[in-house]
Enzyme design. Structure first.
Site, PDB file in Angstrom:
ATOM      1  N   ASP A  36       0.924  -1.299   0.022  1.00  0.00           N
ATOM      2  CA  ASP A  36       0.061   0.081   0.011  1.00  0.00           C
ATOM      3  C   ASP A  36       1.066   1.328   0.021  1.00  0.00           C
ATOM      4  O   ASP A  36       2.240   1.071   0.002  1.00  0.00           O
ATOM      5  CB  ASP A  36      -0.874  -0.136   1.297  1.00  0.00           C
ATOM      6  CG  ASP A  36      -2.353   0.522   0.708  1.00  0.00           C
ATOM      7  OD1 ASP A  36      -2.267   1.643   0.333  1.00  0.00           O
ATOM      8  OD2 ASP A  36      -3.505   0.057   1.491  1.00  0.00           O
ATOM      9  N   VAL A  64       1.306   2.030  -7.272  1.00  0.00           N
ATOM     10  CA  VAL A  64       1.016   1.077  -8.455  1.00  0.00           C
ATOM     11  C   VAL A  64       0.982   1.834  -9.602  1.00  0.00           C
ATOM     12  O   VAL A  64       1.014   1.203 -10.886  1.00  0.00           O
ATOM     13  CB  VAL A  64      -0.429   0.247  -8.523  1.00  0.00           C
ATOM     14  CG1 VAL A  64      -0.233  -0.711  -7.273  1.00  0.00           C
ATOM     15  CG2 VAL A  64      -1.805   1.388  -8.496  1.00  0.00           C
ATOM     16  N   ASN A  90      -5.636  -5.498  -5.896  1.00  0.00           N
ATOM     17  CA  ASN A  90      -6.808  -4.774  -5.408  1.00  0.00           C
ATOM     18  C   ASN A  90      -6.802  -3.424  -5.205  1.00  0.00           C
ATOM     19  O   ASN A  90      -7.901  -2.563  -4.978  1.00  0.00           O
ATOM     20  CB  ASN A  90      -7.115  -5.359  -4.038  1.00  0.00           C
ATOM     21  CG  ASN A  90      -8.007  -4.846  -3.166  1.00  0.00           C
ATOM     22  OD1 ASN A  90      -9.135  -4.881  -3.463  1.00  0.00           O
ATOM     23  ND2 ASN A  90      -7.528  -4.194  -2.006  1.00  0.00           N
ATOM     24  N   TYR A 155     -14.136   5.760 -14.077  1.00  0.00           N
ATOM     25  CA  TYR A 155     -14.071   4.378 -13.361  1.00  0.00           C
ATOM     26  C   TYR A 155     -14.644   3.216 -14.246  1.00  0.00           C
ATOM     27  O   TYR A 155     -13.897   2.122 -14.142  1.00  0.00           O
ATOM     28  CB  TYR A 155     -15.069   4.600 -12.048  1.00  0.00           C
ATOM     29  CG  TYR A 155     -14.798   3.503 -10.998  1.00  0.00           C
ATOM     30  CD1 TYR A 155     -13.972   3.443 -10.111  1.00  0.00           C
ATOM     31  CD2 TYR A 155     -15.926   2.350 -11.302  1.00  0.00           C
ATOM     32  CE1 TYR A 155     -13.866   2.244  -9.368  1.00  0.00           C
ATOM     33  CE2 TYR A 155     -15.830   1.363 -10.217  1.00  0.00           C
ATOM     34  CZ  TYR A 155     -14.892   1.419  -9.354  1.00  0.00           C
ATOM     35  OH  TYR A 155     -14.657   0.273  -8.190  1.00  0.00           O
ATOM     36  N   LYS A 159     -12.752  -0.178 -15.210  1.00  0.00           N
ATOM     37  CA  LYS A 159     -13.046  -1.622 -14.464  1.00  0.00           C
ATOM     38  C   LYS A 159     -13.436  -2.579 -15.580  1.00  0.00           C
ATOM     39  O   LYS A 159     -13.333  -3.732 -15.746  1.00  0.00           O
ATOM     40  CB  LYS A 159     -14.127  -1.501 -13.555  1.00  0.00           C
ATOM     41  CG  LYS A 159     -13.754  -0.664 -12.341  1.00  0.00           C
ATOM     42  CD  LYS A 159     -12.624  -1.350 -11.730  1.00  0.00           C
ATOM     43  CE  LYS A 159     -12.347  -1.020 -10.290  1.00  0.00           C
ATOM     44  NZ  LYS A 159     -11.205  -1.618  -9.473  1.00  0.00           N
ATOM     45  N   THR A 190     -17.593  -0.400   3.548  1.00  0.00           N
ATOM     46  CA  THR A 190     -16.262  -0.232   3.603  1.00  0.00           C
ATOM     47  C   THR A 190     -16.101   1.435   4.087  1.00  0.00           C
ATOM     48  O   THR A 190     -17.181   2.009   3.855  1.00  0.00           O
ATOM     49  CB  THR A 190     -15.184  -0.323   2.654  1.00  0.00           C
ATOM     50  OG1 THR A 190     -15.432   0.542   1.665  1.00  0.00           O
ATOM     51  CG2 THR A 190     -15.470  -1.832   2.177  1.00  0.00           C
TER      52      THR A 190
END
Length: 250
Positions: A36, A64, A90, A155, A159, A190
């Site tokens: 992370d 990333v 993820n 987004y 995806k 979350t």
């Protein structure tokens, strides 16, 4: 102990779905690297979990969007653990904005993290897994990888790209013993949803026929299955874990 003796990397592993996946793998006997951003809660989470489980839990800072950092993540993980049998790709961010108002910077940031970042991690994982003769990569896609939604151009583009990237990588990697799959979560309870008011939250709940939001551990369980030998004949799949969200929309 479905992951006994296996080493796993989870990007975006310091919170939410990623952290739940880290803990499930540890519960099943794996050693896990939490990858992370620097400044995340990853170091503290790794220390907490390393004390609780028999398998090792390490933290590696990784952005990333930076190829050098991604490649170093895998090199350092192999150096410390000896191998990498499974990866949960993820790391990602959200983004809501009308398409005629989104800036280049905002659009490209989402694409770079949510799609290009998935490719960078998968590429590094394939190089390691080809060398060792096998492995499993699971990419985190979304219900929005299979249909559109207003004000989510970047987004949904990212995806949707992850879903088809997964299929292409699966075809390439299968002859070399590497399986590549994706998970399509519905809306998951979350911290990312904490900013929503109750009306908006209940509106999201109502979109799921099962009558509630998903829990992070339910996505973690899907990752665990796809990463384990139980899914040895599964590759190129996009497993929807969405409480029925997409059932009436396909």
């Amino acid at each position: 102990m479905r992951m006994k003796g296996k080493n796993v990397i989870v990007t975006g592993g310091a919170s939410g779905i990623g952290l739940a996946s880290v803990e499930r793998c540890l519960q099943e006997g794996a050693s896990v690297v939490i990858a992370d951003l620097e400044g995340s809660d990853g170091q503290d989470q790794a220390a907490r979990l390393d004390d609780r489980y028999d398998g090792r839990c390490l933290f590696k800072a990784c952005d990333v969007t930076d190829t050098a950092q991604v490649d170093r993540l895998f090199a350092d993980s192999v150096a410390e653990l000896g191998s990498v049998e499974a990866v949960f790709n993820n790391a990602g961010i959200g983004g809501i904005c009308p398409s005629d108002e989104v800036t280049d910077e905002e659009y490209l940031k989402v694409i770079d993290i949510n799609l290009n970042g998935v490719f960078r991690v998968a590429r590094a994982a394939l190089r390691v897994m080809y060398h060792q003769g096998g492995g499993s990569i699971v990419n985190c896609a979304s219900i929005l990888g299979v249909f559109g939604q207003s004000q989510t151009a970047a987004y949904t583009a990212a995806k949707g790209g992850v879903v088809n990237l997964t299929r292409t990588l699966a075809i390439e990697a299968a002859p070399k013993g590497v399986r590549v799959n994706a998970i399509g979560p519905g809306y998951i309870d979350t911290p990312l949803l904490e900013a929503l008011d109750d009306e908006m939250l209940q509106g999201l709940v109502g979109l799921h026929p099962i009558g509630r939001l998903g829990r992070p551990e339910e996505i973690a369980n899907a990752f665990l299955f796809l990463a384990s030998d139980e899914a040895s004949f599964v590759t190129g799949a996009h497993l929807l874990v969405d409480g029925g969200f997409t059932a009436g929309k396909s």
